[in-house]
Motif scaffolding. Structure first.
Motif, mmCIF file in Angstrom:
data_model
loop_
_atom_site.group_PDB
_atom_site.id
_atom_site.type_symbol
_atom_site.label_atom_id
_atom_site.label_comp_id
_atom_site.label_asym_id
_atom_site.label_seq_id
_atom_site.Cartn_x
_atom_site.Cartn_y
_atom_site.Cartn_z
ATOM 1 N N ARG A 179 3.672 8.447 7.818
ATOM 2 C CA ARG A 179 2.371 9.151 7.247
ATOM 3 C C ARG A 179 1.370 8.030 6.557
ATOM 4 O O ARG A 179 2.009 7.070 6.320
ATOM 5 C CB ARG A 179 2.729 9.903 5.847
ATOM 6 C CG ARG A 179 1.765 10.923 5.029
ATOM 7 C CD ARG A 179 2.361 11.368 4.030
ATOM 8 N NE ARG A 179 1.098 11.996 3.282
ATOM 9 C CZ ARG A 179 0.624 13.443 3.391
ATOM 10 N NH1 ARG A 179 1.321 14.063 4.230
ATOM 11 N NH2 ARG A 179 -0.383 13.957 2.915
ATOM 12 N N THR A 180 0.284 8.366 7.111
ATOM 13 C CA THR A 180 -0.880 7.570 6.559
ATOM 14 C C THR A 180 -1.554 7.727 5.331
ATOM 15 O O THR A 180 -1.781 8.950 4.895
ATOM 16 C CB THR A 180 -1.715 7.389 7.644
ATOM 17 O OG1 THR A 180 -2.486 8.437 8.023
ATOM 18 C CG2 THR A 180 -1.211 6.924 9.088
ATOM 19 N N PHE A 181 -2.095 6.588 4.727
ATOM 20 C CA PHE A 181 -3.305 6.848 3.588
ATOM 21 C C PHE A 181 -4.457 7.455 4.203
ATOM 22 O O PHE A 181 -4.554 7.405 5.417
ATOM 23 C CB PHE A 181 -3.457 5.790 2.796
ATOM 24 C CG PHE A 181 -2.326 5.144 2.072
ATOM 25 C CD1 PHE A 181 -1.751 5.764 0.754
ATOM 26 C CD2 PHE A 181 -1.472 4.016 2.381
ATOM 27 C CE1 PHE A 181 -0.787 5.320 0.033
ATOM 28 C CE2 PHE A 181 -0.399 3.796 1.598
ATOM 29 C CZ PHE A 181 0.004 4.538 0.405
ATOM 30 N N SER A 182 -5.309 7.625 3.528
ATOM 31 C CA SER A 182 -6.721 7.992 4.139
ATOM 32 C C SER A 182 -7.353 6.895 4.636
ATOM 33 O O SER A 182 -6.818 5.622 4.548
ATOM 34 C CB SER A 182 -7.742 8.584 2.935
ATOM 35 O OG SER A 182 -8.005 7.450 1.849
ATOM 36 N N ARG A 183 -8.290 6.808 5.416
ATOM 37 C CA ARG A 183 -9.053 5.771 6.350
ATOM 38 C C ARG A 183 -9.551 4.698 5.186
ATOM 39 O O ARG A 183 -9.859 5.053 4.059
ATOM 40 C CB ARG A 183 -10.285 6.116 7.060
ATOM 41 C CG ARG A 183 -9.944 7.171 8.442
ATOM 42 C CD ARG A 183 -9.175 6.382 9.426
ATOM 43 N NE ARG A 183 -9.997 5.119 9.904
ATOM 44 C CZ ARG A 183 -10.716 5.256 10.994
ATOM 45 N NH1 ARG A 183 -10.626 6.477 11.581
ATOM 46 N NH2 ARG A 183 -11.373 4.168 11.612
ATOM 47 N N GLY A 184 -9.309 3.349 5.399
ATOM 48 C CA GLY A 184 -9.178 2.292 4.576
ATOM 49 C C GLY A 184 -8.145 2.399 3.640
ATOM 50 O O GLY A 184 -8.182 1.255 2.710
ATOM 51 N N GLY A 185 -7.273 2.776 3.942
ATOM 52 C CA GLY A 185 -6.001 2.904 3.014
ATOM 53 C C GLY A 185 -5.250 1.547 3.010
ATOM 54 O O GLY A 185 -4.146 1.506 2.287
ATOM 55 N N SER A 186 -5.584 0.763 4.002
ATOM 56 C CA SER A 186 -4.777 -0.471 3.831
ATOM 57 C C SER A 186 -5.081 -1.410 2.455
ATOM 58 O O SER A 186 -4.357 -2.065 2.141
ATOM 59 C CB SER A 186 -5.176 -1.526 5.097
ATOM 60 O OG SER A 186 -4.655 -0.966 6.070
ATOM 61 N N ASP A 187 -6.262 -1.107 2.053
ATOM 62 C CA ASP A 187 -6.518 -1.399 0.485
ATOM 63 C C ASP A 187 -5.415 -1.279 -0.426
ATOM 64 O O ASP A 187 -5.232 -1.823 -1.339
ATOM 65 C CB ASP A 187 -7.852 -1.127 0.241
ATOM 66 C CG ASP A 187 -9.291 -1.923 0.987
ATOM 67 O OD1 ASP A 187 -8.612 -2.931 1.607
ATOM 68 O OD2 ASP A 187 -10.174 -1.303 0.719
ATOM 69 N N ILE A 188 -4.905 0.268 -0.293
ATOM 70 C CA ILE A 188 -4.084 0.583 -1.003
ATOM 71 C C ILE A 188 -2.896 0.250 -0.879
ATOM 72 O O ILE A 188 -1.967 -0.314 -1.900
ATOM 73 C CB ILE A 188 -3.963 2.221 -1.054
ATOM 74 C CG1 ILE A 188 -5.427 3.235 -1.323
ATOM 75 C CG2 ILE A 188 -2.941 2.928 -2.029
ATOM 76 C CD1 ILE A 188 -5.428 4.418 -0.735
ATOM 77 N N SER A 189 -2.444 -0.038 0.381
ATOM 78 C CA SER A 189 -1.157 -0.444 0.778
ATOM 79 C C SER A 189 -1.166 -2.049 0.043
ATOM 80 O O SER A 189 0.001 -2.470 -0.462
ATOM 81 C CB SER A 189 -0.898 -0.816 2.201
ATOM 82 O OG SER A 189 -0.961 0.404 2.524
ATOM 83 N N GLY A 190 -2.275 -2.986 -0.026
ATOM 84 C CA GLY A 190 -2.198 -4.073 -0.488
ATOM 85 C C GLY A 190 -1.984 -4.138 -1.926
ATOM 86 O O GLY A 190 -0.996 -5.066 -2.396
ATOM 87 N N ALA A 191 -2.586 -3.311 -2.439
ATOM 88 C CA ALA A 191 -2.368 -3.033 -4.026
ATOM 89 C C ALA A 191 -0.824 -2.540 -4.430
ATOM 90 O O ALA A 191 -0.488 -3.098 -5.286
ATOM 91 C CB ALA A 191 -3.349 -1.983 -4.544
#
Length: 438
Positions: A179-191
């Motif tokens: 399952r993915t986050f919304s686009r740009g969600g790698s920022d969330i992953s890093g946090a």
């Protein structure tokens, strides 16, 4: 030793040359022990992001196109990076696994493979262990982050591995599927990784040297904000400052981990540091930044003695609630009520909505004013400073711009100005000159 989690965006990892810059940054500081990569972004104007290529390839395969043909543009990107960096990575077996996933999986699975493959390559280039995000980031049955399970898994991972590359953007759903986050969600992953490993700092590396006080597309070479509070950032991000995914601040804000926005192409620049309010400077007499967006409208409602009618606003807002419409602001007067919302929410239902409001609240007059843009002038020090609003309104009036709406948040951290969309860019530049050109 303190731990720094570093996240690199798509532009930072678009090609082999960018990989070399990223590796130099990671190796320059021994505390940078956990790396979260995005999928490769655009290499130049007119290029396509790998995530977009993956979506297109998945749709093409589902429409009957052979996998090898549909996947060729993605293969070219990753084969090229591996070849130029002389990496010994078995990409063929990965491609075969993706082919099987295309047959059985979802678009989320397809989109996530950009981060997955980039993580594989970056781990090999850095000599770090690779950790599949699907093994440490988990979503519950409602699609929300399963914080308890996720942070426990990341904590356990960090106890085993002093260094690692963990791809951003995706995790594992309650059904076991990607399952993915919304686009740009790698920022969330890093946090999330930063919080999970107990980092002292979360560095988010991109292609700009921090947050600008105004949109650089509207203002030439705007100043960069050196330090900003999470609350100020939230206000500016919501109103269009898009360097960082707005939801990415919550995991680290909750535990007091600062974020540093840095530029992969100019690592010597200090960037913008995002901190708790207690650690942020209060700029007395100044504002932190200005941001804005187009595409709003105002439902203007008039009724004599509105202020004396108990429940009037509730009656109106209940109509919006029935249509699942959220509003942005509610500027009011004694006999007037304005409801500011995204104009697209009224598409196809405007007449029905106004009719229902008329029936529910019996206003004397109701109309929709479209083509409104909102500007947010943000700063923690504004509450302690005399004359900020006067300077703001004078600057806009001096640019011969009519103000359609004024709203100030209860925290007095922001002042919202509504103007005609045609005046939006001039309004932003006028505010910038007033507060940031010395």
């Amino acid at each position: 030793m303190s731990v720094t989690v570093v996240k690199f965006g798509g532009s930072s990892l678009a090609d082999a040359a960018q990989f070399q810059k990223v590796a130099a940054i990671v190796r320059a500081d021994a505390s940078r022990r956990y790396v979260v990569p995005s999928a490769p972004g655009k290499r130049c104007s007119g290029d396509r992001k790998v995530t977009d290529l993956l979506y297109a390839s998945f749709d093409a395969v589902r429409a009957g196109e052979p996998f090898e043909t549909a996947f060729a543009p993605v293969r070219e990107r990753f084969d090229g990076i591996a070849r130029e960096l002389s990496l010994d990575v078995d990409l063929e077996s990965e491609y075969r696994a993706i082919e099987r996933g295309y047959a059985d999986g979802s678009r989320d699975f397809a989109a996530s493979r950009g981060e997955y493959l980039n993580g594989r390559l970056l781990a090999a280039y850095l000599g770090f262990p690779f950790v599949d995000a699907a093994d440490v980031v988990f979503f519950d049955a409602s699609g929300r982050l399963d914080e308890t399970r996720t942070y426990a898994a990341i904590r356990e991972m960090s106890q085993r591995l002093p260094q690692a590359v963990i791809p951003g953007f995706y995790g594992r759903g309650a059904d076991g599927c990607v399952r993915t986050f919304s686009r740009g969600g790698s920022d969330i992953s890093g946090a999330i990784v930063a919080r999970g490993v107990g980092a002292a700092l979360y560095e988010n590396w991109t292609d700009v040297s921090g947050f600008s006080v105004a949109d650089p597309r509207l203002v030439t070479n705007p100043r960069v904000i050196e330090t900003i509070s999470f609350a100020e950032l939230r206000e500016l991000s919501y109103m269009g400052a898009t360097v960082l995914h707005e939801d990415s601040i919550f995991p680290v804000r909750a535990v007091g981990i600062p974020i540093n926005i840095r530029n992969t192409n100019a690592p010597e620049d200090p960037g913008t540091r995002i901190v708790q309010a207690s650690d942020a400077p209060i700029r007395t007499g100044k504002v932190t930044g200005v941001a804005g967006k187009r595409g709003f409208c105002v439902i203007t409602i008039e009724k004599d003695m509105m202020n004396s009618e108990v429940g009037f606003t509730r009656k109106v807002l209940s109509v919006l609630e029935r249509h699942n419409i959220s509003y942005e602001h509610l500027p009011t007067g004694i006999d007037t009520l304005g409801i500011v919302l995204h104009a697209e929410l009224l598409d196809g239902i405007e007449d029905q909505l106004l009719s229902e409001i008329q029936e529910a609240a019996s206003p004397d007059h109701i109309e929709v004013v479209r083509n409104i843009a909102l500007l947010a002038v943000v700063g923690r020090g504004m509450v302690r400073s005399k004359g900020i609003a006067a300077r703001l309104l004078s600057a806009i009036a001096g640019a011969d711009i009519n103000i359609r709406m004024i709203d100030q948040g209860s925290s007095e951290m922001n002042i919202i100005i509504g103007v005609d969309e045609a005046d939006f860019e001039r309004a932003v530049r006028a505010v910038y000159v007033e507060f940031f050109v010395y």
